[in-house]
Design an enzyme around this catalytic site. Structure first.
Site, short mmCIF file in Angstrom:
data_model
loop_
_atom_site.label_atom_id
_atom_site.label_comp_id
_atom_site.label_asym_id
_atom_site.label_seq_id
_atom_site.Cartn_x
_atom_site.Cartn_y
_atom_site.Cartn_z
CG HIS A 309 -0.26 0.23 2.62
ND1 HIS A 309 0.27 -0.85 3.24
CD2 HIS A 309 -0.44 1.35 3.40
CE1 HIS A 309 0.57 -0.19 4.29
NE2 HIS A 309 0.34 1.00 4.60
CG ASP A 310 2.39 3.40 3.14
OD1 ASP A 310 1.52 3.76 2.60
OD2 ASP A 310 2.51 3.07 4.40
CE LYS A 313 4.46 6.74 3.99
NZ LYS A 313 4.29 6.39 5.36
CG HIS A 362 -3.20 3.45 2.46
ND1 HIS A 362 -2.77 3.37 1.24
CD2 HIS A 362 -2.36 4.19 3.45
CE1 HIS A 362 -1.44 3.80 1.34
NE2 HIS A 362 -1.17 4.58 2.61
CG ASP A 391 -1.85 2.88 6.94
OD1 ASP A 391 -0.77 2.36 6.90
OD2 ASP A 391 -2.30 3.77 6.86
FE LIG Z 1 0.32 5.43 3.57
FE LIG Z 2 0.71 2.79 5.92
#
Ligand SMILES: [Fe+2]
Ligand SMILES: [Fe+2]
Length: 466
Positions: A309-310, A313, A362, A391
């Site tokens: 999900h991240d 990043k 999310h 999360d």
């Molecule tokens: Fe996130």
């Molecule tokens: Fe996250």
């Protein structure tokens, strides 16, 4: 299930590695094509070329592990550092010093720049150590994906130089695995080709012949330089045509799970603030899904979405992700853009098309005041709501460099403050039921401080959770 070629999956995810390396999108794909074209020129057997192919695609799998330390050491954006470092002959002390002077504290005040430069100069051996952690992690990820030792070894030796001036072991000549020598040349000439065309690529190869690069490989590359049709093909890079036909690897369910687990490690390594975050979110999301009665296929999709999900990043500077103080509006906006990147990256992989939205939503909230798209309840299905709760809870209870994890009861209280306006009540109840299960207590224990559940209220400097 539909069969997916492993090359397509890893090729799509390699865009996340390009972002971490500060390279233009498609760098890994183009490096792969260049390396494979060189292998063709060298007449390497097809069986060997398969190992080389995956080493080229995954050469930067260790990219995130030193990003945070580089940003801290230089007081600058890690992606910019990594991008410019690829253009410098850092084996020349003079050029390396000039590069460090230019990049240390870039964009900051003079005092900060001088401080950063002093830190860099004092660092000495740190460069070797930073390279070593990157190489080791890259090799580790390759092994995790069930790739061969030849592939892992090539990734580990990627920054070794023919004359022994490279990292991490200072190997020389034929001591360096052949595939590592090809990786080293392919990645460098790709960067110079992207910036200055074939002429620039050829020039850097010749200039560093027998210093960085194996002379035999440079000579093969010089022939490749005359292949105009090949260079044109890089404009719309497609690696699938370069995977040895009879050795095409399939991404079966087990391998897809391993890819998600491997990339979760790449994501979590980007910042000390997120160590094990993706893995723990996946455990929580699956726990919630089980309590809600999801079947195996839904749970599997939820787990993969949670692990990835991240992934967006990886596109955000560690200087911002790790900033201890209050974030500026621009920095805050940069952090909030990470789900946009998550969506873009996952949509590239056909096998992840069904989980891309789930993963990317999310930070959306039922009241339509989440981010980045401010989707409301009507656009958020229950698995999305489950991932959002997992999360938040993980972010609240995780140990972070600046604080210990918040105790379970306090974290649940904070989750409940957002129920039902922003977070789903059934999902929050499922989380509690999951945490009450003895297995959870036995295997993971009770977590533990304060993080931001809304992404917008409370102290902005702490709102990078999740
Ligand atoms: Fe996130
Ligand atoms: Fe996250």
């Amino acid at each position: 299930m539909e069969a997916f070629a492993l090359s397509g999956v890893i090729g799509a995810l390699s865009f996340a590695l390009d972002l971490t390396e500060g390279q233009p999108p498609g760098h890994a794909l183009r490096s792969c094509m260049i390396g494979m074209r060189i292998a063709e020129e060298l007449e390497l057997p097809a069986a060997d070329r398969s190992d080389l192919f995956y080493a080229l695609l995954l050469k930067d799998a260790g990219c995130s592990v030193n990003a945070s330390r580089m940003a801290a050491l230089f007081g600058a954006d890690d992606q910019e550092l990594k991008r410019t470092a690829k253009q410098v002959d850092w084996t020349s002390r003079r050029r390396a010093a000039a590069w460090a002077a230019r990049e240390a504290g870039a964009g900051g005040k003079l005092g900060d720049r001088v401080g950063a430069l002093k830190r860099v100069q004092a660092a000495g051996e740190v460069a070797r150590e930073l390279a070593a952690t990157r190489c080791d992690r890259g090799a580790e990820i390759a092994r995790k994906l069930f790739l061969t030792e030849a592939t892992a070894g090539a990734i580990r030796g990627l920054d070794e130089h023919w004359d022994g001036s490279g990292h991490p072991d200072g190997l020389q000549g034929a001591e360096i695995p052949l595939f590592a020598r090809i990786l080293c040349l392919a990645q460098t000439v790709e960067v110079f080709h992207a910036a200055g065309g074939v002429g620039a690529a050829r020039e850097v190869a010749l200039r560093r012949r027998a210093r960085w690069f194996d002379p035999v490989i440079v000579d093969a590359f010089a022939v490749v330089c005359r292949d105009a049709a090949f260079w044109r093909s890089l404009e719309a890079p497609d690696v699938t045509v370069w995977e040895p036909e009879e050795l095409v690897l399939a991404a079966d369910e087990e391998r897809l799970d391993a890819i998600c687990e491997g990339f979760a490690r790449v994501i979590d390594a980007k910042s000390p603030y997120t160590a094990r975050h993706s893995e723990r979110v996946s455990e929580l999301a699956v726990g919630i899904g089980e309590m809600l009665g999801y079947g195996p296929a839904t749970l599997r999709g939820l787990r993969r979405a949670a692990l990835l999900h991240d992934i967006g990043k990886l596109a955000i500077s560690s200087r911002i992700l790790d900033k201890p103080g209050k974030l500026t509006d621009d920095e805050f906006a940069a952090i909030r853009s990470h789900p946009v990147y998550s969506l873009q990256i996952l949509e590239r992989a056909r096998c992840f098309a069904s989980i891309a939205e789930l993963a990317a939503n999310h930070h959306e909230r039922l009241d339509g005041r989440g981010y980045p798209r401010r989707l409301g309840a009507d656009r958020l299905d229950q698995p999305m709501r489950a991932l959002a709760v997992a999360d938040v809870y993980e972010a609240l209870t995780a140990e972070r460099p600046y604080r210990t994890g918040m105790p379970r009861e306090r974290a649940l209280e904070i989750v409940h403050q957002d129920v039902p306006e922003r977070l789903d009540p059934d999902v929050a109840a499922a989380l509690e039921a999951h945490l009450d299960r003895p297995r959870w207590v036995a295997t993971v224990g009770v977590d533990g401080s304060e993080a931001d559940t809304t992404g917008q209220r409370r102290n902005r400097s702490r709102s990078r959770a999740g």
